[in-house]
Design a protein around this motif. Structure first.
Motif: not given
Length: 214
Positions: A127-131, A151-153, A173-176, A178-190
């Motif tokens: 998710p979130n990543l491209t070539i 390695k981790g995000a 945020w896209k790396f995070v 991707a590794l959590q299998n969700r859209n990076f726009l859903l990562i909260t401010n906290k």
């Protein structure tokens, strides 16, 4: 032709002769990845070859004077290094050299088959990543999804910064995501604040400037 290119050409010529087949190389952030039939089985750095190994193969290599590759990501220390130096004892016995190279290739290929039984995906499929992201990570030696997860995000993001890339925080945020299998726009401010603290701890450890998250 640079000295590094010449050195790589030397090891490729040797391995091609040992295997009687084509072997290629690809530049990494440190050294060169060595590939056989699309499989990376070794790293070549400063005119030394390090074979990928696991289990009994590690014991055999150690018994023949090999030692672990010095570059071990901090978050992978508990699992131990994956690459082992080809000792002079091995280099001086061509049959032994060939045997260890073939065992390394066989082991890596078997590992690929095992992981492929579940689901074969590449970094660009996350998710979130491209070539673009896949190629970016390849430049610092992160070539597979499993290596990316190990390695981790945060560590992957810092490796890219260390290599000289100028990155926006959105890449992290896209790396995070991707590794959590969700859209990076859903990562909260906290969550971003917590990740930012960890990021700046890693940057400080590497002697790099802190990054302002907001």
């Amino acid at each position: 032709m640079t000295q590094q290119t010449e050195n790589t050409a030397e090891i490729l010529a040797l391995l091609r002769r040992l295997l009687n087949s084509d072997v290629t190389s690809r530049p990494l952030f440190i050294g060169h990845g060595i590939f056989y039939d699309g499989t990376m089985f070794a790293i070549y750095q400063k005119r030394e070859l390090y074979l990928k190994a696991d289990g009994d193969l590690i014991d055999e290599l150690l018994a023949h004077g090999s030692y672990p590759w010095a570059y071990i990501p901090r978050n992978n220390m508990r699992k131990g290094p994956k690459y082992y130096h080809v000792s002079d004892k091995i280099k001086n016995d061509e049959a032994l050299y060939k045997r260890f190279v073939e065992l390394s290739i066989e082991q890596v290929k078997d590992g690929k088959k095992t992981s492929g039984l579940t689901k074969q995906i590449t970094i660009k499929d996350l998710p979130n990543l491209t070539i673009k992201h896949e190629r970016m990570l390849a430049k610092v030696g992160i070539l597979t999804v499993s290596e990316f997860r190990e390695k981790g995000a945060i560590e992957a993001y810092v490796e890219l910064i260390k290599s000289g890339m100028l990155l926006s925080i959105t890449v992290l945020w896209k790396f995070v995501g991707a590794l959590q299998n969700r859209n990076f726009l859903l990562i909260t401010n906290k969550e971003k604040e917590d990740i930012g603290v960890k990021l700046n701890e890693v940057l400080a450890r590497e002697g790099l400037k802190a990054i302002k998250i907001n």
